[in-house]
Scaffold this motif. Sequence first.
Motif, PDB file in Angstrom:
ATOM      1  N   ASN A  52       6.297 -49.970 -39.830  1.00 36.95           N
ATOM      2  CA  ASN A  52       6.982 -50.871 -40.924  1.00 36.95           C
ATOM      3  C   ASN A  52       6.740 -52.246 -40.592  1.00 36.95           C
ATOM      4  O   ASN A  52       6.106 -52.604 -39.431  1.00 36.95           O
ATOM      5  CB  ASN A  52       8.586 -50.656 -40.984  1.00 36.95           C
ATOM      6  CG  ASN A  52       9.084 -50.871 -39.516  1.00 36.95           C
ATOM      7  OD1 ASN A  52       8.826 -52.147 -38.941  1.00 36.95           O
ATOM      8  ND2 ASN A  52      10.256 -50.092 -39.049  1.00 36.95           N
ATOM      9  N   GLU A  53       7.121 -53.334 -41.325  1.00 37.15           N
ATOM     10  CA  GLU A  53       7.073 -54.630 -41.126  1.00 37.15           C
ATOM     11  C   GLU A  53       7.327 -55.356 -40.000  1.00 37.15           C
ATOM     12  O   GLU A  53       6.881 -56.293 -39.426  1.00 37.15           O
ATOM     13  CB  GLU A  53       7.260 -55.464 -42.255  1.00 37.15           C
ATOM     14  CG  GLU A  53       6.841 -55.124 -43.595  1.00 37.15           C
ATOM     15  CD  GLU A  53       7.353 -53.812 -44.519  1.00 37.15           C
ATOM     16  OE1 GLU A  53       8.323 -53.334 -43.900  1.00 37.15           O
ATOM     17  OE2 GLU A  53       6.932 -53.433 -45.598  1.00 37.15           O
ATOM     18  N   LYS A  54       8.595 -54.824 -39.399  1.00 39.04           N
ATOM     19  CA  LYS A  54       9.243 -55.544 -38.169  1.00 39.04           C
ATOM     20  C   LYS A  54       8.320 -55.027 -37.185  1.00 39.04           C
ATOM     21  O   LYS A  54       7.993 -56.240 -36.219  1.00 39.04           O
ATOM     22  CB  LYS A  54      10.703 -54.888 -38.012  1.00 39.04           C
ATOM     23  CG  LYS A  54      11.234 -55.151 -36.516  1.00 39.04           C
ATOM     24  CD  LYS A  54      12.591 -54.478 -36.472  1.00 39.04           C
ATOM     25  CE  LYS A  54      13.151 -54.084 -35.254  1.00 39.04           C
ATOM     26  NZ  LYS A  54      12.814 -54.712 -33.951  1.00 39.04           N
ATOM     27  N   GLY A 413      10.294 -39.930 -48.957  1.00 37.25           N
ATOM     28  CA  GLY A 413       9.189 -39.686 -48.539  1.00 37.25           C
ATOM     29  C   GLY A 413       8.402 -39.646 -47.369  1.00 37.25           C
ATOM     30  O   GLY A 413       9.317 -40.447 -46.540  1.00 37.25           O
ATOM     31  N   ASP A 414       7.179 -39.251 -47.145  1.00 37.29           N
ATOM     32  CA  ASP A 414       6.870 -39.173 -45.504  1.00 37.29           C
ATOM     33  C   ASP A 414       6.640 -40.662 -44.927  1.00 37.29           C
ATOM     34  O   ASP A 414       7.128 -41.018 -43.957  1.00 37.29           O
ATOM     35  CB  ASP A 414       5.479 -38.317 -45.400  1.00 37.29           C
ATOM     36  CG  ASP A 414       4.240 -38.958 -46.315  1.00 37.29           C
ATOM     37  OD1 ASP A 414       4.807 -39.416 -47.313  1.00 37.29           O
ATOM     38  OD2 ASP A 414       3.353 -38.347 -46.075  1.00 37.29           O
ATOM     39  N   SER A 415       6.135 -41.529 -45.831  1.00 39.39           N
ATOM     40  CA  SER A 415       5.745 -42.751 -45.224  1.00 39.39           C
ATOM     41  C   SER A 415       7.091 -43.354 -44.967  1.00 39.39           C
ATOM     42  O   SER A 415       7.251 -44.319 -43.909  1.00 39.39           O
ATOM     43  CB  SER A 415       4.800 -43.769 -46.055  1.00 39.39           C
ATOM     44  OG  SER A 415       4.393 -44.823 -45.633  1.00 39.39           O
ATOM     45  N   THR A 416       7.742 -43.557 -46.008  1.00 36.46           N
ATOM     46  CA  THR A 416       9.102 -43.999 -46.010  1.00 36.46           C
ATOM     47  C   THR A 416      10.075 -43.475 -44.962  1.00 36.46           C
ATOM     48  O   THR A 416      10.860 -44.329 -44.004  1.00 36.46           O
ATOM     49  CB  THR A 416       9.817 -43.925 -47.246  1.00 36.46           C
ATOM     50  OG1 THR A 416       9.012 -44.313 -48.350  1.00 36.46           O
ATOM     51  CG2 THR A 416      11.265 -44.695 -47.405  1.00 36.46           C
ATOM     52  N   PHE A 417      10.059 -42.189 -44.679  1.00 42.94           N
ATOM     53  CA  PHE A 417      10.566 -41.631 -43.566  1.00 42.94           C
ATOM     54  C   PHE A 417      10.137 -42.436 -42.021  1.00 42.94           C
ATOM     55  O   PHE A 417      10.855 -42.674 -41.155  1.00 42.94           O
ATOM     56  CB  PHE A 417      10.352 -40.356 -43.315  1.00 42.94           C
ATOM     57  CG  PHE A 417      11.268 -39.470 -42.300  1.00 42.94           C
ATOM     58  CD1 PHE A 417      12.559 -39.453 -42.011  1.00 42.94           C
ATOM     59  CD2 PHE A 417      10.424 -39.076 -41.274  1.00 42.94           C
ATOM     60  CE1 PHE A 417      13.377 -38.794 -41.016  1.00 42.94           C
ATOM     61  CE2 PHE A 417      11.277 -38.248 -40.225  1.00 42.94           C
ATOM     62  CZ  PHE A 417      12.664 -38.086 -40.095  1.00 42.94           C
TER      63      PHE A 417
HETATM   64  C1  LIG Z   1      10.242 -52.661 -47.285  1.00 42.68           C
HETATM   65  C2  LIG Z   1       9.215 -52.251 -48.063  1.00 42.68           C
HETATM   66  N1  LIG Z   1       7.808 -52.171 -47.430  1.00 42.68           N
HETATM   67  C3  LIG Z   1       7.003 -51.738 -48.249  1.00 42.68           C
HETATM   68  C4  LIG Z   1       7.272 -51.463 -49.657  1.00 42.68           C
HETATM   69  C5  LIG Z   1       6.006 -50.916 -50.746  1.00 42.68           C
HETATM   70  N2  LIG Z   1       6.100 -49.386 -50.871  1.00 42.68           N
HETATM   71  C6  LIG Z   1       6.621 -49.009 -51.950  1.00 42.68           C
HETATM   72  S1  LIG Z   1       6.401 -47.431 -51.878  1.00 42.68           S
HETATM   73  C7  LIG Z   1       5.696 -47.286 -50.649  1.00 42.68           C
HETATM   74  C8  LIG Z   1       4.933 -45.857 -50.306  1.00 42.68           C
HETATM   75  C9  LIG Z   1       6.082 -44.857 -50.133  1.00 42.68           C
HETATM   76  O1  LIG Z   1       5.154 -43.886 -49.519  1.00 42.68           O
HETATM   77  P1  LIG Z   1       6.025 -42.363 -49.348  1.00 42.68           P
HETATM   78  O2  LIG Z   1       7.175 -42.482 -48.756  1.00 42.68           O
HETATM   79  O3  LIG Z   1       4.942 -41.746 -48.720  1.00 42.68           O
HETATM   80  O4  LIG Z   1       5.926 -41.787 -50.753  1.00 42.68           O
HETATM   81  P2  LIG Z   1       4.822 -41.593 -52.090  1.00 42.68           P
HETATM   82  O5  LIG Z   1       4.488 -42.651 -52.616  1.00 42.68           O
HETATM   83  O6  LIG Z   1       3.744 -41.075 -51.078  1.00 42.68           O
HETATM   84  O7  LIG Z   1       5.563 -40.507 -52.733  1.00 42.68           O
HETATM   85  C10 LIG Z   1       5.444 -48.465 -50.251  1.00 42.68           C
HETATM   86  C11 LIG Z   1       4.811 -48.793 -48.969  1.00 42.68           C
HETATM   87  C12 LIG Z   1       8.613 -51.494 -50.168  1.00 42.68           C
HETATM   88  N3  LIG Z   1       9.047 -51.114 -51.236  1.00 42.68           N
HETATM   89  N4  LIG Z   1       9.471 -51.884 -49.250  1.00 42.68           N
END
Ligand SMILES: Cc1ncc(C[n+]2csc(CCOP(=O)(O)OP(=O)(O)O)c2C)c(N)n1
Lengths: 594, 192
Positions: A52-54, A413-417
């Motif tokens: 993450n950004e932090k 989502g995985d990246s968000t997790f």
């Molecule tokens: C704080 C923050 N950082 C970055 C983003 C940009 N962003 C929106 S969706 C996303 C990716 C999400 O990925 P994932 O959770 O794996 O879900 P998927 O899109 O693969 O379904 C990102 C990086 C955001 N909205 N908020």
Amino acid sequence: MTRRLLSGNEAIAEGAWEAGVRVGVGYPGTPSTETLESLVRHEDVHCEWSPNEKVALEVGLGAAMGGVRSLVTMKHVGVNVAADPLMSACNTGVNAGLVILAADDPSCYSSQNEQDSRFYAAFARIPCLDPADSAEALDFSRRAFEISERFDTPVMLHETMRIAHTRTMVEVDGTRADDAPRDYADNIGKFVMMPANAVRRRAVVDERTAELEAWAEDCGLNQVEMRDKGVGVICAGAVYQHVREALPEASTFKLGLTWPLPAQALAAFATSVDKCYVVEEASDYLSLRVRAMGIQLATPPAAPIPVAGELNPALVRASFGVEEPAHQPAAKDLPPRPPAFCPGCPHRLVYVELRRLKAVVTGDIGCYTLGAVAPYRAVHSVIDMGASLSMAHGMELAGVTERTGRPVVGVIGDSTFAHSGITSLLGTVYNGGVGTLCILDNRTTAMTGTQGNPVNGVTLTDSSHKIGPLDNPTGKALDLPVLLRALGVEDVAEVDAQDQKAIRAALKAAVANADQLSVIIFKSPCRLVDRRTKPAPQIKDCRKCGTCIQIGCPALGRAADGSAVIDPTLCVGCTQCQQACPFGCISPVAPKEA
Amino acid sequence: METKTILLVGVGGQGTILAGHLLADVAARAGLDVKVSEIHGMSQRGGSVSTVVRVGDHVSSMICDPGCADVIVAFEAVEALRAQQFLKAGGAMFVNRETITPVSVNIGNFTMPQNVRARLTGMGAKLIPAGRIARDLGSPKSTNVVLVGALSTALDFDADLWRTTVREGVPKKTIDANLAAFEAGRAAALEA
Ligand SMILES: Cc1ncc(C[n+]2csc(CCOP(=O)(O)OP(=O)(O)O)c2C)c(N)n1
């Protein structure tokens, strides 16, 4: 010198490389993402995605403190996440240059909100540079590192989507500054922000601010262009380009440095024109500051500049009463075409089943946010990354299930997790929370263009080729079930996200088990990562019930007689429609006899 | 040269971005100033997409306002109607004859507009069977380059400059197919 068409993001990467940057770190986010994807092509820069950004800002600060120049990239909402280290890094200052790219998204083309990140620069008292095209993006990016080192401060490089994603002509020099690391020496008074030191550093920041304010007057980043003296416009970034387009006769004060503002130069400009205006988009950042300097600002004659949304030349013309070119009206009878889950998307069937369950879904940010739109309409909150899991806990505390009879399900989502969900889940487990949570592990960060992340172990070096080598990543892939159990989740299930019956059963079991915390990992690769396809199935004796259509696949339509048809050019052969058909009318095409 | 604005519209995945790059490259090779603005991210997932290319001696804004497009190239017919207000009075419009039904229509929440083609020809659009041309040439993916060929007839750049740019701007294996697509698109626009 070579003349190239570069996007703002590519130009920023090039400028950072020329400045001798050694570390590039960030978290993907539109419109910032391509900056690191472009910087990583230079082999003499180490680039990585952070969870993450932090984390990214802390890595960047550590690198700068350790003596190498570093670039940290994020979208505007990422600055919120990184605000904690930012508000102390501004006090410690740097050793080698530290530049933070903050990319704003006026009109929310790909974002959950609209915010002007420059408020953070002012809040943190760090210089803020605002390029108006890619040539300036390259130049300012390079200069940001010099400014950072000269004034011993992090520097914000600010852009909006129209700068980030517009290709314009750039003269590329292609020479790199000396990138030898600066010496590292312990400096507890400067880098240990405990109270006594923080108080002393604050005084240093105030001295630095005075120096920056004096330097701002003559820093070479701002440009006064005198034309008609009747109208003077103060503006920055892409807005400068719109003002030039809409009001070609107007005099302009183009701010390349938007913190600190050059007070004397602005006052001189204001007195040199009959009427002085600030034109800015989705913000009152500049007008608030210019007014606070005692400068009288006029209101545009026909209408105020809109306070929200992206600006364009037409809106500037409208405010200044300039006639717009003749054109036909917009067509009013067109069906909307919002983005949709791709054919074969592994998120689709999970939402079909959440819809069936009538669950109250606290959602999150990614492609899977599209579960909120028709035909699913099965996401009921989206706030910020990680909020799905913590808000599900809050909904449970509010007794929503008892009062509505509907299960509450958190979906992430995985990246968000990896970004923020782990701490949310920890809070729920720690406090004895119960309920159902889903992790949609599509093996990638799909929304922003299939970047790697800690769950799949694909690093920026791998994923610079976009479709990363999933089976053999260079980074370490997170073992989700092991992590979940270590956090204290007892009921962990792994389910194939392409198997509708299994999804239904898993959700049903988790929801029935109301006194327990259940986490279901729905796993299946994103179709943009795993592009293998199978032939489209065939439809025989369609009963025209429309059940398959209601899974919302772009490859499924209806013929004139109402029966379902598959567009073979879009279909990937995923079998989702086949599973959805209640009458078994959809079946795979028999393989041809040899 | 006075600034010219070209608006490319379509559905995510149709190749509008490559078409925009080819046009921008042609203008750059002709020594002009160029700005290309694209919308990335959320809108790519099968939604409406647009790319704006502005070329001239000096280009300021990267945005196309209503009534400001000298040329509109639509990769899909409903998207052409969605962009109609951007067309300059007397501007040119090239439209792929095909329509793609959005999910919003398939699931029954909206209907397709009536008389799409008649409305388009009524505003002077040239309908190009770009998808069919590309399929007939055996390379359905070169639909976008067929439309680039059509576009080339509305701008004052040398046809050979276009050909060189296409040759150097597409993947090596597809050069011949794309050059054929370009010529077919040019011919279709001149006939239409
Ligand atoms: C704080 C923050 N950082 C970055 C983003 C940009 N962003 C929106 S969706 C996303 C990716 C999400 O990925 P994932 O959770 O794996 O879900 P998927 O899109 O693969 O379904 C990102 C990086 C955001 N909205 N908020």
